[in-house]
Design an enzyme around this catalytic site. Structure first.
Site, PDB file in Angstrom:
ATOM      1  N   ARG A 147      31.290  -7.242  41.422  1.00  0.00           N
ATOM      2  CA  ARG A 147      30.308  -6.597  40.551  1.00  0.00           C
ATOM      3  C   ARG A 147      30.967  -5.396  39.871  1.00  0.00           C
ATOM      4  O   ARG A 147      31.492  -4.512  40.551  1.00  0.00           O
ATOM      5  CB  ARG A 147      29.083  -6.146  41.368  1.00  0.00           C
ATOM      6  CG  ARG A 147      28.087  -5.367  40.548  1.00  0.00           C
ATOM      7  CD  ARG A 147      26.780  -5.081  41.303  1.00  0.00           C
ATOM      8  NE  ARG A 147      25.906  -4.309  40.437  1.00  0.00           N
ATOM      9  CZ  ARG A 147      25.538  -3.043  40.644  1.00  0.00           C
ATOM     10  NH1 ARG A 147      25.916  -2.404  41.736  1.00  0.00           N
ATOM     11  NH2 ARG A 147      24.766  -2.419  39.777  1.00  0.00           N
ATOM     12  N   HIS A 191      25.700   0.979  33.620  1.00  0.00           N
ATOM     13  CA  HIS A 191      25.789   1.738  34.876  1.00  0.00           C
ATOM     14  C   HIS A 191      26.047   3.196  34.484  1.00  0.00           C
ATOM     15  O   HIS A 191      27.061   3.789  34.820  1.00  0.00           O
ATOM     16  CB  HIS A 191      26.894   1.174  35.771  1.00  0.00           C
ATOM     17  CG  HIS A 191      26.783   1.567  37.214  1.00  0.00           C
ATOM     18  ND1 HIS A 191      26.768   0.652  38.243  1.00  0.00           N
ATOM     19  CD2 HIS A 191      26.680   2.774  37.816  1.00  0.00           C
ATOM     20  CE1 HIS A 191      26.672   1.281  39.412  1.00  0.00           C
ATOM     21  NE2 HIS A 191      26.615   2.585  39.172  1.00  0.00           N
ATOM     22  N   GLU A 231      19.971   0.925  38.588  1.00  0.00           N
ATOM     23  CA  GLU A 231      19.153   2.030  39.079  1.00  0.00           C
ATOM     24  C   GLU A 231      18.513   2.873  37.978  1.00  0.00           C
ATOM     25  O   GLU A 231      18.818   4.070  37.843  1.00  0.00           O
ATOM     26  CB  GLU A 231      19.985   2.935  39.998  1.00  0.00           C
ATOM     27  CG  GLU A 231      20.593   2.204  41.186  1.00  0.00           C
ATOM     28  CD  GLU A 231      21.274   3.153  42.186  1.00  0.00           C
ATOM     29  OE1 GLU A 231      21.409   4.344  41.872  1.00  0.00           O
ATOM     30  OE2 GLU A 231      21.652   2.687  43.266  1.00  0.00           O
ATOM     31  N   ASN A 237      19.940  -2.016  45.537  1.00  0.00           N
ATOM     32  CA  ASN A 237      20.927  -1.097  46.102  1.00  0.00           C
ATOM     33  C   ASN A 237      20.250  -0.371  47.252  1.00  0.00           C
ATOM     34  O   ASN A 237      19.271   0.342  47.052  1.00  0.00           O
ATOM     35  CB  ASN A 237      21.401  -0.077  45.067  1.00  0.00           C
ATOM     36  CG  ASN A 237      22.223  -0.722  43.963  1.00  0.00           C
ATOM     37  OD1 ASN A 237      22.552  -1.907  44.042  1.00  0.00           O
ATOM     38  ND2 ASN A 237      22.550   0.048  42.950  1.00  0.00           N
ATOM     39  N   TYR A 283      20.790   2.100  50.653  1.00  0.00           N
ATOM     40  CA  TYR A 283      21.646   2.996  51.434  1.00  0.00           C
ATOM     41  C   TYR A 283      20.960   3.585  52.652  1.00  0.00           C
ATOM     42  O   TYR A 283      21.574   3.797  53.681  1.00  0.00           O
ATOM     43  CB  TYR A 283      22.164   4.144  50.550  1.00  0.00           C
ATOM     44  CG  TYR A 283      23.172   3.669  49.534  1.00  0.00           C
ATOM     45  CD1 TYR A 283      24.514   3.542  49.879  1.00  0.00           C
ATOM     46  CD2 TYR A 283      22.782   3.299  48.249  1.00  0.00           C
ATOM     47  CE1 TYR A 283      25.450   3.076  48.969  1.00  0.00           C
ATOM     48  CE2 TYR A 283      23.704   2.823  47.333  1.00  0.00           C
ATOM     49  CZ  TYR A 283      25.039   2.713  47.696  1.00  0.00           C
ATOM     50  OH  TYR A 283      25.962   2.236  46.811  1.00  0.00           O
ATOM     51  N   GLU A 325      24.378  -3.270  46.135  1.00  0.00           N
ATOM     52  CA  GLU A 325      25.167  -2.160  46.681  1.00  0.00           C
ATOM     53  C   GLU A 325      24.686  -1.865  48.087  1.00  0.00           C
ATOM     54  O   GLU A 325      23.470  -1.798  48.333  1.00  0.00           O
ATOM     55  CB  GLU A 325      25.011  -0.858  45.877  1.00  0.00           C
ATOM     56  CG  GLU A 325      25.681  -0.864  44.541  1.00  0.00           C
ATOM     57  CD  GLU A 325      25.514   0.455  43.778  1.00  0.00           C
ATOM     58  OE1 GLU A 325      25.282   1.513  44.416  1.00  0.00           O
ATOM     59  OE2 GLU A 325      25.610   0.415  42.546  1.00  0.00           O
TER      60      GLU A 325
END
Ligand code: FCB
Length: 450
Positions: free
Chosen positions: A77, A121, A166, A291, A293, A351
């Protein structure tokens, strides 16, 4: 699905983005991006870093593709820098900018690696930023035209596309917190930016459909938001935090309207948006990228802008260098929540990864045990969600390299491959070896006792 392994056609990848690794932002006719200008403003970046060299990937692309292949991944990616293709954002094209991505795509395909391309991005052509960036309604058309050009150039070889990475972070860090370009704190502009990011996404999806091949999606960042106590004020704060981060973009995309909490969170700055915009934004797309985290646990704090929620550190939990709690179960929970709320759309974890203070290199490797544990835990959680029926089709580690971590400069290392920025030497870490083995075993090793 076999109970203790991942499917044969699962995509295993690593992820990067243009401004964070490429360097040479003005090479071969490229125009400046807003990030290029922002990073060069005094005081914006923690260590004074910028993307002028970064991982020098622009010049080392061929070697880096070899390195990616050695990881054993079957997908990569990356993002395209808009101002390499259109130096002014619109108008005249720069063929040399396209050539770079053309070579990258061909190099990946030659090694059996699926290119997974992000159109945006975060690096916006500076010219367009000067014209108001995402606050300007024309941004939807600018983005649609840029996307159309890339589809024409690369759709014959690239099967997986995403529009924005995002959009919430673009809005929140750019227009609420001011930590990213354009560095503003203005809720009214934030609301306009959110709407135009969504309109731009939909325009790109429409342009994509001109030719029926390939798949297109969008990438969002989500964090489960939990209340710190049973106090109704904490519960309400966590709900607002969840609406603000997790539903603000997904509700309009899938359900056609913003969460009702938005009007309270943005207050007088929340406009009523035209019906035709909301129809446009609901344009169907093929998959969603997540994504993931961390999670966050919140208490009510009326001074916490704009959602009135303040994160609380959890005793006994491990935190990464970003101050993010390590909480793999919340990845499974988020995947299940997506299916439940928005339907059975194909999902990718686009991600997942962690910044830790790695030990120094020794005998040719970096023993980043903390990152290995992080990845192992999250892969097990992803597998658990699949076992419970989530249609997860791939997983990407953030990140291939230690790189330019936005406002944190080079102070946070996310790579499974270490980069010595002075010499540009790359050193695969223990986590790279762990990932290679995991891919080879299709995850079976995750379920064996060490
Ligand atoms: C995400 C970004 C990515 C990287 C990671 C750590 O929000 O998409 O570029 O900065 O966080």
């Amino acid at each position: 699905m076999e109970t203790k392994s991942f499917p044969d056609d699962f995509l295993w990848g690593v992820a990067t983005s243009a401004y964070q690794i490429e360097g040479a932002p003005l090479a071969d006719g490229a125009g400046p991006s807003d990030w290029h200008l922002f990073a060069h403003e005094a005081g914006r970046i923690l260590d004074g870093g910028h993307g002028d060299t970064a991982c020098d990937h622009y010049n080392r692309c061929a070697d880096d593709i070899r390195l990616i292949a050695e990881l054993g991944v079957n997908a990569y990616r990356f993002s395209v820098s808009w101002s390499r293709i259109f130096p002014q954002g619109v108008g005249a094209k720069n063929p040399q900018g396209l050539d770079f991505y053309d070579r990258l795509v061909d190099g990946l395909l030659a090694r059996g690696i699926e290119p997974f391309l992000t159109l945006y991005h975060w690096d916006l052509p500076a010219e367009l930023a000067a014209r108001g960036g995402w606050v300007n309604r024309d941004s939807a058309e600018w983005f649609g035209d840029y996307a159309h050009t890339l589809f024409r150039a690369l759709k014959d070889r690239v099967r997986f596309w995403t529009t924005h990475n995002e959009p919430w972070v673009v809005m929140h860090n750019g227009y609420v917190k001011g930590a990213h370009p354009p560095g503003r704190a203005d809720l009214s502009q934030a609301a306009q930016a959110a709407q135009n990011l969504l309109r731009a996404h939909a325009r790109a999806v429409q342009a994509f459909r001109a030719d029926p091949t390939g798949k297109i999606g969008v990438v969002v960042n989500l964090e489960p938001k939990e209340p710190a106590s049973d106090d109704p004020r904490d519960i309400a704060a966590a709900t607002d935090a969840e609406a603000y981060m997790n539903r603000l973009f997904l509700d309009p995309l899938f359900l056609g309207s913003y969460p009702e909490e938005a009007a309270r969170i943005f207050g007088k700055d929340w406009p009523s948006f035209p019906e035709e915009d909301m129809r446009l934004i609901r344009e169907p797309f093929d998959f969603l990228g997540l994504n993931y985290y961390t999670r966050s646990v919140n208490r009510a704090d009326p001074t916490a802008s704009p959602d009135g929620a303040a994160p609380v550190r959890q005793k006994g939990s491990t935190y990464t260098e970003m101050g993010w709690e390590v909480h793999p179960q919340s990845l499974a929970r988020t995947l299940l929540w997506l299916k439940e709320r928005y339907g059975d759309i194909p999902l990718y974890v686009t991600e997942n990864g962690a910044a830790f203070a790695d030990p120094p290199e020794e005998r040719g490797t970096i023993e980043d045990h903390a990152r290995v544990d992080y990845l192992r835990g999250h892969l097990v959680a992803a597998h658990e969600a699949m076992r419970q029926g989530v249609n997860l089709q791939g997983y990407f580690v953030w990140s291939l390299f230690d790189n330019f971590e936005w406002a944190f400069g080079y102070t946070k290392r996310f790579g499974i491959v270490g980069v010595d920025f002075a010499s540009q030497r790359r050193t695969p870490k223990l986590s790279a070896e762990f990932y290679r083995q995991t891919i080879g075993a299709r995850g079976r090793n995750l379920f064996q006792r060490a």
